[in-house]
Design an enzyme around this catalytic site. Sequence first.
Site, mmCIF file in Angstrom:
data_model
loop_
_atom_site.group_PDB
_atom_site.id
_atom_site.type_symbol
_atom_site.label_atom_id
_atom_site.label_comp_id
_atom_site.label_asym_id
_atom_site.label_seq_id
_atom_site.Cartn_x
_atom_site.Cartn_y
_atom_site.Cartn_z
ATOM 1 N N LYS A 29 36.154 56.788 48.678
ATOM 2 C CA LYS A 29 36.428 55.503 49.333
ATOM 3 C C LYS A 29 37.147 55.666 50.674
ATOM 4 O O LYS A 29 36.859 54.923 51.618
ATOM 5 C CB LYS A 29 37.231 54.592 48.422
ATOM 6 C CG LYS A 29 38.659 55.026 48.152
ATOM 7 C CD LYS A 29 39.364 54.044 47.245
ATOM 8 C CE LYS A 29 40.782 54.498 46.928
ATOM 9 N NZ LYS A 29 41.638 54.584 48.107
ATOM 10 N N THR A 30 38.062 56.651 50.772
ATOM 11 C CA THR A 30 38.776 56.830 52.036
ATOM 12 C C THR A 30 37.816 57.247 53.135
ATOM 13 O O THR A 30 37.921 56.788 54.277
ATOM 14 C CB THR A 30 39.893 57.882 51.883
ATOM 15 O OG1 THR A 30 40.766 57.492 50.817
ATOM 16 C CG2 THR A 30 40.696 58.006 53.158
ATOM 17 N N ASP A 213 42.206 48.470 51.663
ATOM 18 C CA ASP A 213 42.108 49.506 50.636
ATOM 19 C C ASP A 213 42.877 49.069 49.393
ATOM 20 O O ASP A 213 43.850 48.323 49.490
ATOM 21 C CB ASP A 213 42.699 50.807 51.192
ATOM 22 C CG ASP A 213 42.412 52.010 50.305
ATOM 23 O OD1 ASP A 213 41.524 51.901 49.439
ATOM 24 O OD2 ASP A 213 43.068 53.043 50.497
ATOM 25 N N GLU A 214 42.448 49.536 48.217
ATOM 26 C CA GLU A 214 43.125 49.242 46.939
ATOM 27 C C GLU A 214 43.310 47.734 46.747
ATOM 28 O O GLU A 214 44.385 47.272 46.351
ATOM 29 C CB GLU A 214 44.486 49.946 46.870
ATOM 30 C CG GLU A 214 44.448 51.435 47.123
ATOM 31 C CD GLU A 214 43.882 52.228 45.953
ATOM 32 O OE1 GLU A 214 43.339 51.624 45.033
ATOM 33 O OE2 GLU A 214 43.984 53.471 45.988
ATOM 34 N N GLN A 244 41.139 50.694 37.990
ATOM 35 C CA GLN A 244 42.363 51.412 38.349
ATOM 36 C C GLN A 244 43.501 50.458 38.717
ATOM 37 O O GLN A 244 44.441 50.846 39.418
ATOM 38 C CB GLN A 244 42.095 52.381 39.508
ATOM 39 C CG GLN A 244 41.120 53.491 39.147
ATOM 40 C CD GLN A 244 41.032 54.551 40.220
ATOM 41 O OE1 GLN A 244 41.941 55.347 40.425
ATOM 42 N NE2 GLN A 244 39.910 54.566 40.925
ATOM 43 N N ARG A 604 42.097 62.074 37.065
ATOM 44 C CA ARG A 604 42.794 62.954 38.020
ATOM 45 C C ARG A 604 42.295 64.388 37.875
ATOM 46 O O ARG A 604 42.493 65.218 38.769
ATOM 47 C CB ARG A 604 44.304 62.959 37.770
ATOM 48 C CG ARG A 604 45.056 61.639 37.922
ATOM 49 C CD ARG A 604 44.738 60.896 39.171
ATOM 50 N NE ARG A 604 43.662 59.924 38.935
ATOM 51 C CZ ARG A 604 42.949 59.331 39.883
ATOM 52 N NH1 ARG A 604 43.154 59.644 41.139
ATOM 53 N NH2 ARG A 604 42.014 58.445 39.580
#
Length: 671
Positions: A29-30, A213-214, A244, A604
């Site tokens: 996504k980044t 973002d987020e 998330q 993770r």
Amino acid sequence: MSGLNPSQRLAVEYTDGPLLVLAGAGSGKTRVITEKIAHLIASGRNEARHIAAITFTNKAAREMRERVARRVKGDKAEGLTISTFHSLGLRFLQVEHARAGLRRGFSIFDADDQLGVVKDLAPPGAKKDVVEGLRGLISKAKNLGLSPDQAAEAARSAREREAAALYARYQSRLQTFNAVDFDDLIRIPLELLETDAELAPAWRERLRYLLVDECQDTNGAQYRLLKQLAGPRGALTCVGDDDQSIYAWRGANPENLDTLATDYPALKVVKLEQNYRCSARILRCANTLIANNPHAHPKKLWSQHGDGEAVRVWACKDNAHEAERVAAEISYLHVAKEIPWNEFAILFRGNHQSRPLEKALQLLRVPYHLSGGTAFLERAEVKDALSWLRVLANPDDDAAFLRAIASPKREVGATTLEKLALLAQQSHQPLSKAADNISLLKQLTPRAANGLAEFSQVLHRLRENATRMAPADLVRDLVERSGLLAALRAQCKDNATFLRRKENLDELAQWFDSPRHGNRADAHASRGTGGIADLAAQLALLTHADRGEPGDQVRLMSLHGAKGLEFRVVFIVGCEDGTLPHEQAVAEGSLEEERRLFYVGITRAKERLVLSHGAQVARWGETQNLLPSRFFAELPAGDLQRDGADPELEQVQKKERGRAALKDLAAFFDG
């Protein structure tokens, strides 16, 4: 844009209307946000100065800024805004301070300052937990975007009505101090944009395209702020993952992703489902687990990586046995597989679970870093220096004055300060100006008056120096001239402690010296108390999460703290009912967020994942029996290797670990 998969490319190139990008864990996504910024600039649709990318941590903003700098060459990215929500709110208030009833150089109150004001306004003798509860209710109201009057209307219980009444007095006190708190950085801009007919169009012209973002972590006020800035046109890309969303306890509302479709009927949804991080087994565990939660936008992560190692499930006797197994496995993998220490992470539900882990790691000489220690900006010497900077830039900041005058201690006691406060109140002056008023000083004892006069003289000299010194040099001058450094030397029992704490003050000066820590390089070159005020305000927004990464060490951290990170090997300890999921969630039947938290932990891991649980735990002097987490029943059995399920394989693994231990021991003696 080479190397983007079809879904990523679609998300980057779509600019015809509002867009929601549902970005699964490890889906890049980044990179999508970075490429979209480059695309918006290169296509000529928007100049960089009209684009704002908003995220939740300064660390994430810094990483994004660095990626954009590598992607967009020359001065084409000049003026681009990449910041947190609160940094954007601060920028807004610095521009619109007059509309907000603030003067330039306003202060941002931290948690201690807020608690002090609430305690002062609370009923006499109120206990600490009552004061903290009232502060929490005020914060909750602000995160919902409520003014004091609106909070009073919304109050349903006697406690909420008490908090709403205190909220009104609290806000009046902040206004007197020419200060705002952390929550005000969102609430006040929102209130102005919603009530001032001229302001919203002006800011929509200033920020013509938003990337968020987020987005699943936004609270009510943050989402409404986005709507005001994006306007009816909806020139925005929201990137998020409802799977998330793990911050409901601080007001995050994942339903905001669903609300987007209601507010913007033309919303386009793009799903990023290709995971570039995890093995196929780990992804199957994550997908199967999270499928038990309801979804408005279901997605299924997939990977081109092979199956990889089975996910191991350990049944341990207790948390000490669990810690010993984790430490031994890390030591084995480091030696036998040559995995660097910093590619290991041990994750847990609560910070108290770290103690036996630290002991076990120390016994095996495994280097580790425990996240969540004392934050840099929470260290006493740093807070002391910042209080001086705050009162230097904002003479109305009484909270900063009270800390600064006591740092270092002078001949000014609590009785003198109470008398000074009364005199200041009667003359309608802030404490720093009252301390500078000769007629008021004559009403104090000579000893106290001399102490206050000395403090004022130092402030005057520093304020004069601020007009000709670079901010970093002013900080260094302040540390010397205020007496902070001399007091620190006197406090420390040995030179090593003094040098270590002095380094914190040196680093504080470096923050003011280095443009990489701020949003605008020109601010760091500014002179005068205005520049210092802006920089001190930026520092007030930082947390320990914005510090540099530890070196080659095993990482110990909470599941909440692990979000956004990745490691080759991950251990999730304490997978018992009552721990994960937490006992409160079990009692309330609200397991969805706990399941999302477990999902975040699982995703993770890139190559190896170990889930462990203990059979017993000692609590309050008693031994309690524990049950394995109910979430184990939601994982695909074929991808798990449970203790005792394959004795032959376990025997082979045991021999491998024995040989590695001997090799490690031999290396120790050879060294």
